[in-house]
Design an enzyme around this catalytic site. Structure first.
Site, PDB file in Angstrom:
ATOM      1  CB  THR A 144      30.179  64.956  48.621  1.00 55.16           C
ATOM      2  OG1 THR A 144      31.271  65.856  48.735  1.00 55.16           O
ATOM      3  CG2 THR A 144      29.653  64.600  49.999  1.00 55.16           C
ATOM      4  CG  LEU A 145      25.147  63.683  46.297  1.00 53.53           C
ATOM      5  CD1 LEU A 145      25.561  64.698  47.315  1.00 53.53           C
ATOM      6  CD2 LEU A 145      24.291  64.320  45.217  1.00 53.53           C
ATOM      7  CB  VAL A 223      20.191  62.089  44.110  1.00 54.46           C
ATOM      8  CG1 VAL A 223      19.155  61.079  44.579  1.00 54.46           C
ATOM      9  CG2 VAL A 223      21.499  61.389  43.720  1.00 54.46           C
ATOM     10  CB  ALA A 224      22.486  65.459  40.038  1.00 55.04           C
ATOM     11  NE  ARG A 225      20.398  71.967  42.359  1.00 55.56           N
ATOM     12  CZ  ARG A 225      20.585  71.428  43.574  1.00 55.56           C
ATOM     13  NH1 ARG A 225      20.268  70.163  43.788  1.00 55.56           N
ATOM     14  NH2 ARG A 225      21.079  72.138  44.570  1.00 55.56           N
ATOM     15  CG  ASP A 249      15.409  64.024  45.979  1.00 59.73           C
ATOM     16  OD1 ASP A 249      14.287  63.923  46.532  1.00 59.73           O
ATOM     17  OD2 ASP A 249      16.343  64.676  46.472  1.00 59.73           O
ATOM     18  CD  GLU A 254      13.391  70.429  42.276  1.00 59.61           C
ATOM     19  OE1 GLU A 254      13.547  71.006  43.368  1.00 59.61           O
ATOM     20  OE2 GLU A 254      14.203  69.647  41.804  1.00 59.61           O
ATOM     21  CG  HIS A 273      15.342  69.007  45.777  1.00 60.31           C
ATOM     22  ND1 HIS A 273      15.698  70.004  44.918  1.00 60.31           N
ATOM     23  CD2 HIS A 273      16.495  68.629  46.382  1.00 60.31           C
ATOM     24  CE1 HIS A 273      16.997  70.235  44.994  1.00 60.31           C
ATOM     25  NE2 HIS A 273      17.507  69.410  45.895  1.00 60.31           N
ATOM     26  CB  ALA A 276      20.431  65.921  51.174  1.00 58.76           C
TER      27      ALA A 276
HETATM   28  P1  NAD Z   1      30.933  67.616  44.892  1.00 55.60           P
HETATM   29  O1  NAD Z   1      31.533  68.887  44.449  1.00 55.60           O
HETATM   30  O2  NAD Z   1      31.454  66.947  46.110  1.00 55.60           O
HETATM   31  O3  NAD Z   1      30.991  66.544  43.718  1.00 55.60           O
HETATM   32  C1  NAD Z   1      30.646  66.830  42.397  1.00 55.60           C
HETATM   33  C2  NAD Z   1      31.523  65.948  41.519  1.00 55.60           C
HETATM   34  O4  NAD Z   1      31.079  66.043  40.169  1.00 55.60           O
HETATM   35  C3  NAD Z   1      32.990  66.362  41.553  1.00 55.60           C
HETATM   36  O5  NAD Z   1      33.759  65.207  41.755  1.00 55.60           O
HETATM   37  C4  NAD Z   1      33.223  66.969  40.181  1.00 55.60           C
HETATM   38  O6  NAD Z   1      34.532  66.773  39.716  1.00 55.60           O
HETATM   39  C5  NAD Z   1      32.229  66.167  39.355  1.00 55.60           C
HETATM   40  N1  NAD Z   1      31.886  66.792  38.078  1.00 55.60           N
HETATM   41  C6  NAD Z   1      31.723  68.105  37.800  1.00 55.60           C
HETATM   42  N2  NAD Z   1      31.433  68.265  36.498  1.00 55.60           N
HETATM   43  C7  NAD Z   1      31.433  67.035  35.948  1.00 55.60           C
HETATM   44  C8  NAD Z   1      31.207  66.542  34.644  1.00 55.60           C
HETATM   45  N3  NAD Z   1      30.960  67.375  33.617  1.00 55.60           N
HETATM   46  N4  NAD Z   1      31.266  65.207  34.456  1.00 55.60           N
HETATM   47  C9  NAD Z   1      31.552  64.361  35.462  1.00 55.60           C
HETATM   48  N5  NAD Z   1      31.775  64.760  36.724  1.00 55.60           N
HETATM   49  C10 NAD Z   1      31.716  66.086  36.951  1.00 55.60           C
HETATM   50  O7  NAD Z   1      29.382  67.921  45.049  1.00 55.60           O
HETATM   51  P2  NAD Z   1      28.308  66.978  45.784  1.00 55.60           P
HETATM   52  O8  NAD Z   1      28.170  67.417  47.191  1.00 55.60           O
HETATM   53  O9  NAD Z   1      28.602  65.569  45.483  1.00 55.60           O
HETATM   54  O10 NAD Z   1      26.982  67.436  45.035  1.00 55.60           O
HETATM   55  C11 NAD Z   1      26.841  67.227  43.644  1.00 55.60           C
HETATM   56  C12 NAD Z   1      25.547  67.870  43.166  1.00 55.60           C
HETATM   57  O11 NAD Z   1      24.446  67.120  43.652  1.00 55.60           O
HETATM   58  C13 NAD Z   1      25.332  69.283  43.705  1.00 55.60           C
HETATM   59  O12 NAD Z   1      25.925  70.236  42.850  1.00 55.60           O
HETATM   60  C14 NAD Z   1      23.824  69.394  43.738  1.00 55.60           C
HETATM   61  O13 NAD Z   1      23.349  69.916  42.520  1.00 55.60           O
HETATM   62  C15 NAD Z   1      23.343  67.974  43.894  1.00 55.60           C
HETATM   63  N6  NAD Z   1      22.829  67.696  45.251  1.00 55.60           N
HETATM   64  C16 NAD Z   1      21.535  67.318  45.374  1.00 55.60           C
HETATM   65  C17 NAD Z   1      21.025  67.030  46.627  1.00 55.60           C
HETATM   66  C18 NAD Z   1      19.586  66.604  46.799  1.00 55.60           C
HETATM   67  O14 NAD Z   1      18.971  66.973  47.767  1.00 55.60           O
HETATM   68  N7  NAD Z   1      19.046  65.805  45.907  1.00 55.60           N
HETATM   69  C19 NAD Z   1      21.838  67.147  47.771  1.00 55.60           C
HETATM   70  C20 NAD Z   1      23.173  67.513  47.597  1.00 55.60           C
HETATM   71  C21 NAD Z   1      23.663  67.786  46.324  1.00 55.60           C
END
Ligand code: NAD
Length: 307
Positions: A144-145, A223-225, A249, A254, A273, A276
């Site tokens: 999604t991101l 923007v992940a973790r 972010d 944190e 953080h 979103a």
């Molecule tokens: P999502 O499930 O839609 O997408 C995650 C993607 O990562 C999937 O396509 C998955 O196949 C892929 N993935 C998993 N393991 C992998 C790896 N080892 N190598 C490559 N790709 C891999 O999730 P999302 O909604 O896109 O969110 C992703 C992450 O972003 C969340 O888990 C969260 O930790 C973080 N996030 C952060 C914020 C923020 O406020 N900064 C907001 C939303 C999500």
């Protein structure tokens, strides 16, 4: 299970007022209350930000975040607790946040905001500012991101490449690499953007080798973790100018501790953080929960089920 009482845990207050979500649920078939840790008992389902052991007594927990790395999957499974997450709603918010970071770097906006604090009329060097068309951004994690970032940056003329486990093509990306080719994928990019969930596989994924592989004029965005990055290695790379800068972010710890070097490094943008955040957050989360309540009544499988 049948939904008899739904709780909105007060920890969601970090993102939106719990009462907004409770009001949004006013037409659900079950009563909805805002609850604290001591009140979890007696609720079949709880919408929450934080994890608390008392939640193991519920039938269903919904996380208002996409990342559920803080939840103990094994304990949930052992106690027959369903966990759903909020993946799917952060494409545009994170996409626009990342676009903001990139526009700051290219148009130097963050340096002007800093100079303004001191009433300084500081212009950039002649060769500092640039425009985004013609640059390449490599997104690691095309969920999604990643897709939201690709859509937003693509509209600004950035050439998008991606990294995913399978290496299969994704709409919106010119080229997609498999994880095994991560270093090759990022070596040419002007921007490297982390959008993967935190798992055993991704912990520390962005390490010294990654930053070495990046161009010296490239920027890193997380923007992940926080834990997907080896933070000391990132700080080394920034201090030694082996990359140009970073927009972050999320952090290993944190709130980011006051003593962290990241606060003061040049060309580092720190955001708390909130990439979103949007005033519509409670509606977006509420939409997922509402759909799952309907699915529960219809005896269908939950959307966004993790455990
Ligand atoms: P999502 O499930 O839609 O997408 C995650 C993607 O990562 C999937 O396509 C998955 O196949 C892929 N993935 C998993 N393991 C992998 C790896 N080892 N190598 C490559 N790709 C891999 O999730 P999302 O909604 O896109 O969110 C992703 C992450 O972003 C969340 O888990 C969260 O930790 C973080 N996030 C952060 C914020 C923020 O406020 N900064 C907001 C939303 C999500």
């Amino acid at each position: 299970f049948a939904l008899e009482r739904l709780g909105v845990h007060d920890s969601v207050d970090a993102v939106f007022p719990p009462s907004e979500l409770a009001d949004f649920f006013a037409d659900l078939p079950a009563p909805v209350d805002v609850i604290g840790d001591d009140e979890i008992e007696g609720y079949d389902a709880v919408v929450t930000l934080d994890y608390h052991e008392a939640l193991l007594e519920c039938a269903w927990i919904h996380s208002i975040q996409a990342g559920v790395d803080r939840f103990p999957f094994d304990d949930l499974e052992a106690n027959d607790v369903i966990l759903t997450n909020s993946t799917g709603i952060h494409d545009r918010t994170i996409g626009e946040t990342v676009a903001g970071y990139l526009l700051s770097f290219s148009r130097r906006l963050h340096t002007f905001v800093a100079a303004q604090q001191d009433r300084r009329w500081d212009r950039p060097e002649w060769d500092e500012a640039f425009t985004l068309p013609g640059t390449t951004a490599c997104v690691v994690g095309t969920g999604t991101l990643g897709r939201g970032v690709a859509e937003t940056l693509g509209a600004l003329g950035v050439c998008m490449t991606g990294v995913r486990r399978s290496g299969e093509a994704v709409p919106g990306f010119e080229e997609v690499y498999a994880n095994t080719h991560l270093l090759e994928a990022i070596s040419d990019a002007d921007f490297v953007i982390a959008t993967v969930p935190l798992t055993d596989d991704t912990e520390g994924l962005f390490d010294a080798a990654t930053f070495d592989a990046m161009r010296e004029d490239a920027y890193f965005v997380n923007v992940a973790r926080g834990a997907v990055v080896d933070e000391p290695a990132l700080i080394d790379a920034l201090e030694s100018d082996s990359i140009a800068g970073a927009a972050l972010d999320v952090f290993e710890e944190e709130p980011l501790p006051e003593a962290s070097l990241l606060w003061d490094l040049e060309d580092v943008i720190v955001t708390p953080h909130c990439g979103a955040f949007t005033r519509d957050y409670f509606r977006d989360v509420g939409g997922i929960v509402r759909e799952n309540v309907q699915r529960l009544e219809a005896g269908e499988a939950f959307h966004n089920r993790v455990v």
